[in-house]
Design a protein around this motif. Structure first.
Motif, mmCIF file in Angstrom:
data_model
loop_
_atom_site.group_PDB
_atom_site.id
_atom_site.type_symbol
_atom_site.label_atom_id
_atom_site.label_comp_id
_atom_site.label_asym_id
_atom_site.label_seq_id
_atom_site.Cartn_x
_atom_site.Cartn_y
_atom_site.Cartn_z
ATOM 1 N N PHE A 1 31.331 31.491 29.055
ATOM 2 C CA PHE A 1 30.060 32.167 28.802
ATOM 3 C C PHE A 1 30.077 32.951 27.492
ATOM 4 N N ASN A 2 31.226 32.954 26.811
ATOM 5 C CA ASN A 2 31.365 33.574 25.485
ATOM 6 C C ASN A 2 31.023 35.059 25.472
ATOM 7 N N VAL A 3 31.345 35.753 26.568
ATOM 8 C CA VAL A 3 31.110 37.195 26.655
ATOM 9 C C VAL A 3 32.337 37.927 26.114
ATOM 10 N N GLU A 4 32.122 38.844 25.161
ATOM 11 C CA GLU A 4 33.224 39.527 24.486
ATOM 12 C C GLU A 4 33.430 40.964 24.943
ATOM 13 N N ARG A 5 32.360 41.668 25.320
ATOM 14 C CA ARG A 5 32.468 43.069 25.729
ATOM 15 C C ARG A 5 31.597 43.289 26.957
ATOM 16 N N VAL A 6 32.155 44.018 27.912
ATOM 17 C CA VAL A 6 31.482 44.257 29.192
ATOM 18 C C VAL A 6 31.557 45.737 29.539
ATOM 19 N N ALA A 7 30.460 46.284 30.049
ATOM 20 C CA ALA A 7 30.456 47.640 30.595
ATOM 21 C C ALA A 7 30.260 47.553 32.104
ATOM 22 N N ILE A 8 31.190 48.141 32.861
ATOM 23 C CA ILE A 8 31.016 48.242 34.307
ATOM 24 C C ILE A 8 30.214 49.506 34.585
ATOM 25 N N VAL A 9 29.067 49.339 35.221
ATOM 26 C CA VAL A 9 28.184 50.486 35.474
ATOM 27 C C VAL A 9 27.878 50.579 36.973
ATOM 28 N N GLY A 10 28.817 50.115 37.785
ATOM 29 C CA GLY A 10 28.598 50.066 39.227
ATOM 30 C C GLY A 10 29.096 51.308 39.939
ATOM 31 N N GLY A 11 29.463 51.128 41.193
ATOM 32 C CA GLY A 11 29.917 52.246 41.997
ATOM 33 C C GLY A 11 31.425 52.336 42.065
ATOM 34 N N GLY A 12 31.916 53.249 42.902
ATOM 35 C CA GLY A 12 33.344 53.517 42.981
ATOM 36 C C GLY A 12 34.172 52.331 43.438
ATOM 37 N N LYS A 13 33.628 51.505 44.336
ATOM 38 C CA LYS A 13 34.403 50.379 44.849
ATOM 39 C C LYS A 13 34.583 49.291 43.799
ATOM 40 N N ILE A 14 33.518 48.962 43.074
ATOM 41 C CA ILE A 14 33.664 47.939 42.041
ATOM 42 C C ILE A 14 34.528 48.467 40.901
ATOM 43 N N ASN A 15 34.374 49.754 40.559
ATOM 44 C CA ASN A 15 35.251 50.354 39.553
ATOM 45 C C ASN A 15 36.705 50.269 39.997
ATOM 46 N N GLY A 16 36.952 50.611 41.277
ATOM 47 C CA GLY A 16 38.301 50.571 41.810
ATOM 48 C C GLY A 16 38.868 49.166 41.851
ATOM 49 N N GLY A 17 38.028 48.182 42.137
ATOM 50 C CA GLY A 17 38.477 46.801 42.172
ATOM 51 C C GLY A 17 38.943 46.313 40.811
ATOM 52 N N PHE A 18 38.169 46.619 39.779
ATOM 53 C CA PHE A 18 38.554 46.230 38.427
ATOM 54 C C PHE A 18 39.794 46.993 37.970
ATOM 55 N N LEU A 19 39.884 48.265 38.339
ATOM 56 C CA LEU A 19 41.052 49.061 37.974
ATOM 57 C C LEU A 19 42.306 48.508 38.636
#
Length: 224
Positions: free
Chosen positions: A149-167
């Motif tokens: 999809f050629n995506v270079e930069r992403v901002a996670i703007v979700g809640g604590g669970k999605i933040n925790g999952g990516f972390l």
């Protein structure tokens, strides 16, 4: 591994609470959105709960045939490289037609999502990625996002669970945090990162910049 540069961009009260209804009432809310533009991450990721309340009407898809996709797959239904991404493990949210969207949606699902739901997304012109047997394989999803999809930069703007999952998956490169000068104090409110195991050690950060604003808010940027 090839993946986008991933920034977790959030706003919280000084006691670490991130409830959107609360943060909208305190100083720093405007700073949050100005900072979001400044970090130059036009593709943004939200969780299902955030999407249900802020990006959709909250209605749910009901498959007549629940046969799962059953393997890793994706479909790019837009020529864009800037998306509003939503994690929806089992494929449940209903969406408006996306064919003429300025910033199209992209749904991250597990392989348990139904083939019928994937067909529905195609009909709506919505791109999707299905990876992970029982839950979304975030690492594979981010590789597909970069490679296909050629995506270079992403901002996670979700809640604590999605933040925790990516972390927990080791995918976050930077934490961008706006702190509003207020205290929430209510019990059982979402916090910045949730869901790590009890025996996990703290993840150390390197402070890069601090900015102070006239309304008393602070914008801090950390490298992970």
């Amino acid at each position: 591994m090839n993946k986008p540069y991933i920034i977790c961009h959030m706003m919280m009260s000084i006691d670490g609470r991130i409830d959107c209804g609360m943060t909208a009432q305190i100083p720093g809310n405007n700073t949050y959105y100005e900072a979001l533009d400044e970090i130059n991450a036009p593709t943004r990721i939200s969780g299902k709960v955030t999407a249900a309340t802020e990006l959709t009407d909250g209605d749910l898809f009901k498959a007549q045939d629940a046969t799962p996709i059953g393997h890793e797959a994706f479909k790019k239904n837009s020529n864009s490289n800037k998306f509003e991404i939503v994690t929806d493990t089992h494929g449940t949210l209903l969406w408006r037609d996306d064919h003429d969207a300025i910033k199209p949606h992209l749904i991250l699902m597990s392989e348990q999502a139904s083939q019928e739901y994937a067909s529905y997304l195609n009909k709506q012109g919505i791109s999707w990625i299905a990876t992970g047997k029982d839950k979304i394989d975030l690492t594979r999803a981010m590789k597909i996002l970069a490679d296909e999809f050629n995506v270079e930069r992403v901002a996670i703007v979700g809640g604590g669970k999605i933040n925790g999952g990516f972390l927990q998956a080791g995918l976050i490169d930077e934490v961008s945090l706006v702190i509003g000068p207020a205290i929430d104090g209510r019990i059982n409110q979402p916090s910045l990162f949730d869901g790590r195991a009890e025996n996990e050690k703290p993840i150390k950060l390197k402070l890069e910049t601090v900015q102070k604003f006239d309304d008393g808010s602070l914008w801090l940027r950390y490298l992970v």
